[in-house]
Motif scaffolding. Structure first.
Motif, mmCIF file in Angstrom:
data_model
loop_
_atom_site.group_PDB
_atom_site.id
_atom_site.type_symbol
_atom_site.label_atom_id
_atom_site.label_comp_id
_atom_site.label_asym_id
_atom_site.label_seq_id
_atom_site.Cartn_x
_atom_site.Cartn_y
_atom_site.Cartn_z
ATOM 1 N N VAL A 269 -3.965 9.589 1.217
ATOM 2 C CA VAL A 269 -4.084 8.158 0.914
ATOM 3 C C VAL A 269 -2.949 7.684 0.002
ATOM 4 C CG1 VAL A 269 -5.561 6.362 -0.092
ATOM 5 C CG2 VAL A 269 -6.590 8.246 1.197
ATOM 6 N N HIS B 40 -5.246 0.101 -0.308
ATOM 7 C CA HIS B 40 -5.582 1.406 0.272
ATOM 8 C C HIS B 40 -7.086 1.687 0.251
ATOM 9 C CE1 HIS B 40 -5.005 1.776 -4.044
ATOM 10 N NE2 HIS B 40 -5.763 2.846 -4.041
ATOM 11 N N ASP C 105 0.848 -1.189 0.000
ATOM 12 C CA ASP C 105 0.000 0.000 0.000
ATOM 13 C C ASP C 105 0.890 1.247 0.000
ATOM 14 O OD1 ASP C 105 0.671 0.779 2.590
ATOM 15 O OD2 ASP C 105 -0.996 -0.271 3.506
#
Lengths: 541, 340
Positions: free
Chosen positions: A337, A396, A280
């Motif tokens: 993110v 994510h 991620d």
């Protein structure tokens, strides 16, 4: 071996097993790294069900296909590329020749591709590549490979009824129903694996005429590698001794399943693995600071998007979708993110295809969003359920969903997050149109704006989970896939404008492919659509 | 001579197929509750609706549920668990290839757990409220409060990544070794069978971390049970009497431990039940392709025949294991025998 001996050995094995563990611990790992033998070890999250793409499709099969590499055409990984970086350009060009093909050219006004095979190309079994191998491979995919059929005949535009005419053992013509920009890219992709038909047929049976059992754990092709060991945990490819194409210094490619992300990170940090994937963005950010690892970013038209079911009475209204788009702060999403590994979406198509429109519908504008919601009759707010799976758009997804939930709260939209742990269920629900809203990745196998739009938004698009149905979009997508006859720029702009206006998919970010490699990998020819492990240069410990 | 309660054992044995039928039916219907078909994923990433429908027919998912259920039960009677949707192999073969690894890790972890746990518990009880007891209780509390996967990840970080004492958690054999031909599916056993000693040492080193991680976490349970039961026995009139006779401490210690065996054996039974299928996360962390990890993958993939097969295999093993332990306790403990 006599039964008595087997028993005795079995007892010895069991006894040794019990005694060995502590001794082995004292002895330490004691293993030299795979890199010492010239191996390129790729640690990935998925396991392997088989190497026959016709029967076993998974995320891992893309990497397996990149290794097998028995393709007619090759993407140009050299023009404009410095060592250790990725080839620029979307789409990348297609090379004029390849290890299998001496030359190729389009003919008949773009409705045919004439191919001349390179002479003396041999499989690991020693059979010489001929046009019959190509024909048999195409017949096989028509018979049993649903995914390849879509790529050849729906995306690539090849004629399913009259696909190939063989002129000689080294020349043949592939026929298209209509001209297509994507045909040559199909031949340069994993769906166009050319098999050694003699070797495969030798292992076929009346019950299994396409040798699927044999090809599950064996390779029979003209690529640079031969599968020498197969287990669900590891694929070991050694060199095809008959391969005459260019090579780097890698003697062996090992694909190893390591489900735990932290273990994959540690493997690549210590140099025991040359490369890994499936991390991620938080992990990528921390790796960026690690001196032992380099991140190679390859541009491609990949995007992550928020899908809204257009059959929903509220989400089906274009004003509501536009309002949702304006309520989202994409810069905050890209930072929080994606940790800087993606850029905010600014238009209906990926920036990889160029800049189109003023990006008005993609700017963060809470007041404008509230106004649009009022116009749509939901100014008092409403709620919807957002389905989330780590399979789409990736690890994510949960963080992304929470941020979307927080941002939409500011305009009075209550987002309920529903976690769908099974990727299979997520896909099945999506295809059935069961999800009200969802998060998706658009990762086109070919860099073409028409294909990207068709994939997620076309009426028959493979990822059209929002059930968007707009004939003009379908027509533009089809034209662009066909080549658009000199109107490519105008039609691309119109397509981008249509998507920006209707917001059938609320695009969030444009992202690139990030390859995570140990610094021991000095070069690996790559594009945003795949890697060429054969020409890799590595000196891992 | 010990009286064996045959009637009770036969009664339990008769109940086994009934239990298995219930487990099989439960597995079948529970997996169908979601109503999700795996066909779209089996057909491939780029499959069209027509191709997905064809795959559904190929897998038999277009048949009615009752038809599928009777077909499943009919297959079971012939020992046929069906084929995996994804690997296309018979489920029985897939399980047979993986179960020995679960069993090996389970047995080794249980040995570590019993040795460490009973040792710690007995020491703690014998030195109640003194420093060995306090230290032992501290260790047990720590082991119980840390989730097993966190404990495993910490061990990996320290012993592999930092100190390099143990190899990377990449499965049964290191990246640089070639696995011997599979006989049992456990490299640790297959390697000596093939006379491949480098592979054997590699496989042994690979198993140290998973066995330690699992075994030490389980040891906490044994330590608590042993301390409690052993402590009660040490305070009992029988042990007081033995002490007053002047028996040496080691005789008293072993006598008390013998009396505590029922509680320890019962714990072994319960822990064994948890071990069967309970180590999926640990198998994932250590990249081990056991049945438990395979089961988790199969649930997520909606690979119905595999999940049904695994539920049956684990359920059947648990039923048989509990039966065996019951019989063992009956044979070893006259108090239980008298009550039964």
């Amino acid at each position: 071996m006599p039964l008595k001996d087997i028993r005795r050995r079995g007892t010895a094995a069991a006894a040794a097993a019990l005694l060995a563990a502590p001794l082995a611990a004292c002895a330490g790992g004691g293993s030299s790294s795979a890199g010492g033998s010239g191996a390129y070890v790729f640690a990935l999250a998925q396991d392997f069900q088989g190497v026959d793409r016709a029967k076993y499709a998974s995320e891992a099969s893309k990497i397996v296909g990149d290794v097998m590499h028995s393709r007619l055409l090759e993407l140009d990984t050299e023009t404009g590329r410095a060592a250790g970086t990725c080839a620029p350009g979307v789409p990348p060009k297609i090379a004029a020749d390849s290890p299998l093909v001496e030359s190729w050219t389009t003919a008949d006004g773009g409705k045919a591709i004439e191919v001349t095979l390179r002479g003396g190309v041999k499989s690991a079994a020693g059979n010489v590549l001929t046009s019959d191998d190509v024909k048999w491979s195409i017949d096989r995919l028509k018979a049993i490979d649903a995914s390849a059929k879509t790529l050849w005949f729906t995306v690539g535009g090849f004629d399913p009824d009259d696909t190939i005419s063989v002129e000689s053992p080294t020349t043949f013509t592939l026929h298209l129903k209509s001209p297509s920009e994507l045909a040559a890219y199909t031949l340069a992709g994993n769906a166009a694996l050319i098999l050694d038909s003699k070797d495969a047929k030798a292992h076929a049976t009346p019950d299994d005429p396409w040798a699927t059992k044999y090809l599950t754990d064996h390779t029979a092709d003209f690529g640079p590698w031969k599968l020498t060991a197969f287990s669900p945990q590891q694929l070991t490819f050694d060199q095809n001794p008959n391969y005459a194409g260019e090579r780097g210094n890698v003697k062996r490619v090992v694909l190893r399943s390591v489900p735990e992300a932290s273990s994959r990170i540690q493997l690549v940090q210590t140099g025991q693995a040359a490369e890994t994937s499936g991390l991620d963005y938080t992990q990528l950010e921390s790796l960026k600071k690690s001196g032992a690892v380099k991140l190679v970013e390859c541009g491609n038209p990949g995007r992550d998007w928020l899908g809204l079911n257009t059959e929903d009475p509220v989400l089906g209204k274009p004003e509501v979708r536009q309002a949702i788009s304006m309520a989202l702060d994409r810069s905050a999403i890209a930072t929080a993110v994606y940790r800087g590994f993606a850029t905010p979406a600014q238009g209906g198509l990926s920036k990889a295809y160029g800049e189109f429109g003023d990006g008005a519908g993609y700017r963060h504008d809470v007041a404008g969003a509230k106004k649009l919601l009022g116009q749509a009759g939901v100014g008092g707010g409403f709620s919807f359920t957002l389905s989330v799976s780590s399979a789409q758009p990736g690890a994510h997804a949960q963080n992304l969903a929470v941020l979307v939930q927080q941002q939409l709260k500011a305009v009075g939209i209550d987002v309920k997050i529903k976690n769908v742990p099974s990727a299979v269920q997520y896909k099945a629900d999506g295809l059935a149109g069961k999800m009200q809203a969802f998060l998706m990745a658009e990762s086109p196998a070919v860099g073409n704006p028409g294909y990207s739009a068709w994939l997620s938004l076309g009426k028959n698009g493979l990822q059209n989970y929002g059930k968007f149905d707009e004939p003009r979009l379908d027509a533009l997508a089809a034209d662009l896939q066909a080549g658009a006859g000199g109107e490519t720029k105008a039609k691309t702009a119109e397509l981008a404008g249509l998507i920006a206006e209707r917001q059938p998919a609320v695009y969030l970010v444009d992202r690139s492919t990030v390859n995570v490699r140990n610094t021991c990998v000095t070069d690996l020819p790559s594009t945003g659509f795949g890697n060429d492990f054969t020409r890799a240069k590595a000196s891992c410990q | 001579m010990r009286r064996i309660p045959l009637k009770m054992i036969i009664g339990r044995l008769v109940a086994v197929p009934v239990s298995l039928f219930a487990v099989a039916s439960l597995a079948f219907w529970m997996m169908r509750l979601s109503g999700t078909s795996a066909a779209s994923s089996v057909a491939g990433e780029y499959a069209t609706p027509e191709a997905i429908a064809a795959t559904e027919r190929e897998l038999g998912l277009d048949r009615g549920l009752w038809d599928q259920y009777t077909g499943f039960l009919g297959g079971l009677l012939h020992g046929d668990l069906g084929r995996s949707y994804f690997t296309r192999q018979p489920v029985a073969g897939e399980l047979a290839a993986r179960l020995p690894l679960d069993a090996t890790i389970g047995v080794l972890a249980l040995i570590v757990a019993v040795l460490a746990g009973v040792g710690l518990g007995a020491l703690s009880a014998y030195h109640r409220n003194r420093w060995p007891d306090r230290t032992s209780r501290g260790a047990v509390t720590l082991l119980q409060s840390v989730p097993e996967f966190v404990f495993a990840l910490v061990l990996i970080y320290v012993l592999f990544f930092r100190l390099r004492w143990l190899p990377a958690p990449v499965g049964q054999i290191s990246l640089s070794r070639t696995a011997p031909p599979s006989v049992t599916g456990v490299v640790l056993l297959d390697a000596p069978l093939a006379g491949n000693w480098p592979a054997f040492w590699s496989a042994s080193a690979q198993l140290v971390l998973p066995v330690l991680s699992f075994g030490l976490v389980l040891a906490a349970v044994f330590a608590k049970v042993t301390r409690s039961s052993f402590g009660s026995v040490l305070a009992s009139p029988q042990i007081e009497y033995a002490r007053s006779l002047g028996l040496p401490p080691w005789r008293i210690f072993t006598a008390a431990l013998t009396v505590s065996r029922t509680a320890i054996l019962t714990t072994v039974a319960i822990i064994s039940g948890a071990l069967i299928g309970g180590n999926a996360i640990m198998q994932k962390i250590f990249s081990l392709d056991g049945t438990a990890a395979f089961g988790v993958d199969s649930i997520l993939k909606m690979d119905l025949p595999v999940v049904q097969g695994i539920v049956l295999a684990f359920g059947g093993t648990a039923v048989l294991l509990f039966l065996l332990i019951d019989i063992l306790i009956l044979l070893l403990d006259p108090r239980v025998r008298a009550r039964s």
